[in-house]
Design a protein around this motif. Sequence first.
Motif, mmCIF file in Angstrom:
data_model
loop_
_atom_site.group_PDB
_atom_site.id
_atom_site.type_symbol
_atom_site.label_atom_id
_atom_site.label_comp_id
_atom_site.label_asym_id
_atom_site.label_seq_id
_atom_site.Cartn_x
_atom_site.Cartn_y
_atom_site.Cartn_z
ATOM 1 N N CYS A 164 -49.246 25.972 67.879
ATOM 2 C CA CYS A 164 -48.379 25.148 68.731
ATOM 3 C C CYS A 164 -46.915 25.476 68.443
ATOM 4 N N ARG A 171 -44.360 23.834 69.028
ATOM 5 C CA ARG A 171 -43.578 22.657 68.612
ATOM 6 C C ARG A 171 -43.832 22.253 67.167
ATOM 7 N N CYS A 172 -45.160 22.166 66.812
ATOM 8 C CA CYS A 172 -45.481 21.524 65.530
ATOM 9 C C CYS A 172 -46.350 22.385 64.614
ATOM 10 N N CYS A 220 -50.227 22.107 71.286
ATOM 11 C CA CYS A 220 -51.402 21.332 70.894
ATOM 12 C C CYS A 220 -51.518 20.113 71.812
ATOM 13 N N CYS A 265 -48.439 17.747 71.687
ATOM 14 C CA CYS A 265 -47.133 18.240 72.154
ATOM 15 C C CYS A 265 -47.154 18.707 73.611
#
Length: 193
Positions: free
Chosen positions: A145, A147-148, A177, A180
């Motif tokens: 992911c 973002r995370c 994911c 997100c």
Amino acid sequence: MDRRDSRGWVEVICGPMFSGKSEELIRRMVRYQIARIPTQTFKPAIDDRYSQAQVVSHSALSVAAEPVPDSATLLRAVQERTVVVGIDEGQFFDEGLVEVVEWLAAAGKRVIVAGLDLDYLGRPFEPIPTLMTRAEYVTKSLAVCHRCGGAGMFTQRVIASDELVVLGAEGAYEARCRYCYTPGEFRQERLAL
Ligand code: ADP
Ligand code: MG
Ligand code: ZN
């Protein structure tokens, strides 16, 4: 080859963008080529992002490939002696691909199809989901992911467009994911809820 070795089957490699589908397809095709087993790899003619006559991964691995406009042309291009048929970006083919793949497997070919199982709005992206139900082997790849760092299962579009197909323009997509992923975020016309 004895009779048992000439039986075909279907393998599907699915997942979001950047999950390594093309990498995995290339790995499986090259493995057969090293063993001198005749292979042919195809891709939809629509996808000329990197190279016309190759499948190229985001990590710059490649294998020679024949661009074809549709599933019927693909079927006609498969040679008698070919044992393994690889197909990348399966989601950009017409729905006839399901029948073509089954026909090839019935004719003794090992068919490996890579493609997106979900579109940018998180909807099943045919013909991959149907192919998954007809496959002996299904591999679902995950990306990281953006973002995370979690289990990236979705393809997030990060530019404004409502077209189903925006070819992998650099920076147009991210793997995300389930926490997100925000499918509607970048749509031009938001649905009024
Ligand atoms: P796909 O065909 O599924 O889009 P590729 O096989 O072309 O994927 O590329 C996979 C490669 O992309 C990875 O090995 C890695 O080098 C690179 N990559 C870029 N972004 C990511 C990400 N978010 N998660 C995992 N790999 C990524
Ligand atoms: Mg790919
Ligand atoms: Zn995340």
